[in-house]
Design a protein around this motif. Structure first.
Motif, short mmCIF file in Angstrom:
data_model
loop_
_atom_site.label_atom_id
_atom_site.label_comp_id
_atom_site.label_asym_id
_atom_site.label_seq_id
_atom_site.Cartn_x
_atom_site.Cartn_y
_atom_site.Cartn_z
N MET A 59 -17.52 -35.35 -73.65
CA MET A 59 -18.24 -34.49 -72.99
C MET A 59 -18.20 -33.31 -72.51
N LEU A 60 -17.17 -33.49 -71.34
CA LEU A 60 -17.19 -32.72 -70.36
C LEU A 60 -15.75 -31.74 -70.08
N THR A 61 -15.85 -31.40 -68.86
CA THR A 61 -14.99 -30.53 -68.74
C THR A 61 -14.09 -31.13 -67.82
N PRO A 62 -12.93 -30.57 -67.92
CA PRO A 62 -11.76 -31.56 -67.28
C PRO A 62 -11.69 -31.44 -65.38
N ALA A 63 -13.02 -30.61 -65.15
CA ALA A 63 -12.55 -30.86 -63.65
C ALA A 63 -14.31 -32.54 -63.40
N ALA A 100 -7.51 -27.77 -65.59
CA ALA A 100 -6.82 -28.45 -65.64
C ALA A 100 -5.49 -29.12 -63.94
N LEU A 101 -5.62 -27.81 -64.04
CA LEU A 101 -4.30 -27.36 -62.53
C LEU A 101 -5.16 -27.31 -61.74
N MET A 102 -6.53 -26.93 -61.70
CA MET A 102 -7.60 -26.46 -60.45
C MET A 102 -7.82 -28.41 -60.23
N GLN A 103 -7.31 -29.88 -60.34
CA GLN A 103 -7.66 -30.82 -60.28
C GLN A 103 -7.37 -31.43 -59.19
N PRO A 104 -7.56 -32.45 -58.36
CA PRO A 104 -6.59 -33.00 -57.13
C PRO A 104 -5.65 -34.09 -57.95
N ASP A 140 3.26 -23.24 -66.49
CA ASP A 140 2.93 -24.59 -65.65
C ASP A 140 2.35 -25.75 -66.51
N GLY A 141 2.50 -26.52 -66.59
CA GLY A 141 0.95 -28.12 -66.57
C GLY A 141 1.73 -28.11 -68.24
N ILE A 142 2.41 -27.17 -69.04
CA ILE A 142 2.18 -28.01 -70.02
C ILE A 142 3.52 -28.87 -70.39
N PRO A 342 -12.63 -28.93 -59.06
CA PRO A 342 -13.18 -27.77 -58.39
C PRO A 342 -13.34 -27.03 -60.23
N HIS A 343 -14.38 -26.24 -60.87
CA HIS A 343 -14.65 -25.94 -61.46
C HIS A 343 -14.04 -24.78 -62.02
N PHE A 344 -14.48 -24.13 -62.93
CA PHE A 344 -13.69 -22.93 -64.01
C PHE A 344 -14.90 -22.14 -63.97
N ASP A 345 -14.60 -20.66 -64.20
CA ASP A 345 -15.46 -19.95 -64.29
C ASP A 345 -15.66 -19.77 -66.11
#
Length: 561
Positions: A59-63, A100-104, A140-142, A342-345
């Motif tokens: 129930m959460l976003t990737p961030a 997903a690609l924005m995460q640490p 990238d990332g797939i 970080p969050h996506f808009d």
């Protein structure tokens, strides 16, 4: 994890986010600006990898999902966003992929393969095509193709399914599997020959054996409601099969599980409690997973050149996660995250996805018959497992309306993508609900229309209309009053609030289900899977009641008297 050894006194040096040296003496790597972490006799373990999972199930976003699992030692996830694909199509997959690609930490995306999961048996908000899959393989990332749920399509040579698999293989990437049939004979061999390289749908030792004997990786899952490790890990602990062919995963974990119990650390501990050697359990959650996806030179072990993803723990059996490092940086200490995720808009198109087309009333949930009683087909919920039973029940008819009784509730699937106003009605048992109640959810794997279960038709309508007002989520009603609400405004599947807040709402939801008489473990997962028309035996879709053993729409009534 390269040799499954514990090497006492070895030292590790990290530079530019990667392991630069692993050996008995790293003193030559120490300079004036070197940060030194004294492990103080603790173990260094590779960061944990989840080999198969759906972020939306939390129930959460990737961030927010990343923020929840990083303190538990998860540094790599292989995710299949086929939930949002059913609602928003390729655009939704791209949004999940981009955040997903924005995460640490490492979040790899598997391109969803089956939206709809079973063509002809359900209608989704969007459809994924072979051209979509081919396009995504260049992103990238797939990392590969998401679980191939349409196993009849693969077995029978469906051109679209084979084209998706071919595009994935041409890109040199991994095809995920999902074989939910009990038939492990010729059809299963045909499915494996089609290309799927792993499978997480096993529930018994025989399933694990069948998969690895035909060259697949057996993914054993422990999610919020799926407890399939204990029944399969005996293939390693008792049968002595090569553990390299086994991978641990979660598949579906709710926010409450993540906050209160953990993530992959929970799975590893459970495997150990089931008799697995701790080092083998860790192997199944690190190097095995990385190797399966072709990333053994990047992830899954503490070795020169690999990404510096590592956990410090004082005990290999209980696995306390005391210090987490990802890409060479400290990301969590003693259960507390130390970095930003970080969050996506998310655009309005992702937040306005519940389209009912009309205000629903109790009449929309009436099941009519001219008989005095009917023999109805009933979906039977099985605790802690994804498959359902195909049951029957003799039900009374009053004033032309069929009523549930004796633990048999009504279930309805409400169309919410195209505002058709359509409602498919049926019956379900196993939840244990008593009194006047209703529960509605826009999380309805995999089509993600709206599933409503209840004993009172007016409250079923009220719960459905409520979710139309708030943009999706879960609403529970008892005695005419809403007693729990989980708002999931993004695609009707996720919230971008912190996991602890969502988990608190989810806890109230679970308590509300219990207050309505439900005694099942994590019954919400069972509720949300009642529309999954690729797992036997009986499901519901916008097109009707689905017999998944025959892959066909089936009448609700067997006969009348």
């Amino acid at each position: 994890m390269q040799t499954r050894e514990v090497l006492d006194g070895w030292q590790v040096a990290v530079s530019c986010g990667r392991f630069a040296y692993v050996g008995p003496d790293a003193s030559h790597c120490i300079g004036p600006n070197t940060q030194i972490i004294d492990a103080a006799g603790r173990y260094l373990v590779p960061g944990l990898c989840d080999g198969h999972m759906h972020i939306e199930s939390g129930m959460l976003t990737p961030a927010e999902f990343a923020a929840a699992v990083i303190p538990h030692g998860t540094t790599t996830m292989f995710t299949d966003p086929h939930e949002i694909a059913n609602v928003l199509g390729l655009d939704g997959v791209r949004m999940m992929h981009d955040e997903a690609l924005m995460q640490p930490v490492n979040i790899y995306t598997q391109m969803p393969s089956c939206a709809p999961s079973a063509p002809g048996l359900e209608t989704t908000g969007f459809e994924i095509t072979a051209q979509d899959v081919a396009q995504a393989m260049s992103w990238d990332g797939i990392i590969g193709l998401g679980e191939m749920m349409n196993f009849p399509g693969v077995i029978n040579g469906d051109p679209q399914m084979l084209a998706e698999i071919a595009a994935t293989m041409k890109a040199g990437k991994t095809v995920g599997g999902h074989y939910a049939s009990p038939d492990k004979g010729i059809p299963f061999a045909a499915y494996v020959a089609g290309g799927p390289a792993d499978d997480h749908e096993g529930t018994a030792e025989a399933d694990a054996l069948a998969r690895v004997r035909l060259g697949m990786k057996s993914m054993m899952r422990l999610g919020s409601a799926w407890y399939d490790v204990e029944s399969q890990i005996t293939a390693v602990t008792e049968k002595g099969l090569d553990p390299r062919n086994f991978i641990l995963c979660t598949d579906d974990c709710m926010a409450g599980t993540l906050v209160n119990d953990g993530h992959m650390n929970r799975v590893v501990r459970h495997a150990i409690d089931c008799g697995c050697d701790p080092l083998i359990a860790l192997q199944m959650a690190t190097i095995n997973t990385a190797t399966h996806f072709g990333l053994e030179r990047e992830l899954g072990s503490i070795a020169p050149g690999r990404r510096a993803d590592v956990i410090l723990t004082s005990d290999l059996r209980t696995l306390p996660i005391e210090h987490v490092i990802a890409r060479g940086l400290t990301v969590a200490v003693n259960g507390k995250i130390t970095v930003d995720c970080p969050h996506f808009d998310w655009p309005d198109t992702a937040r306005q996805t519940v389209h009912l087309g009309k205000v629903l009333t109790d009449a929309d949930f009436e099941i009519t018959s001219d008989a005095t009683q009917v023999t109805a087909k009933v979906i039977g919920v099985v605790e802690n497992q994804a498959p359902t039973e195909a049951l029957t029940a003799t039900l009374p008819v009053t004033d032309g309306i069929v009523n549930g009784q004796g633990g048999v509730c009504q279930i309805a699937l409400v169309e919410r993508h195209r505002a058709t106003g359509g409602v498919t009605n049926g019956f379900v048992s196993g939840f244990g609900y008593t009194g006047a109640m209703a529960m509605a959810s826009t999380v309805a794997h995999d089509s993600h229309h709206m599933i409503v279960v209840g004993t009172d038709r007016a409250m079923m309508a009220a719960a459905a209309n409520r979710l139309g007002q708030v943009g999706g989520g879960v609403s529970i009603w008892k005695d005419g009053v809403e007693i729990a609400l989980v708002k999931l405004p993004i695609a009707g599947l996720m919230s971008d609030r912190p996991a602890a807040q969502v988990a608190a709402d989810a806890d109230r939801m679970v308590a509300a289900m219990a207050d309505c008489g439900c005694t099942l473990n994590n019954a919400y997962m069972q509720h949300s899977l009642l529309a999954l028309v690729v797992i036997p035996a009986l499901r519901i879709s916008d097109l009707g009641l689905v017999d998944v053993t025959e892959f066909e729409i089936t009448p609700l009534f067997e006969d009348t008297q």
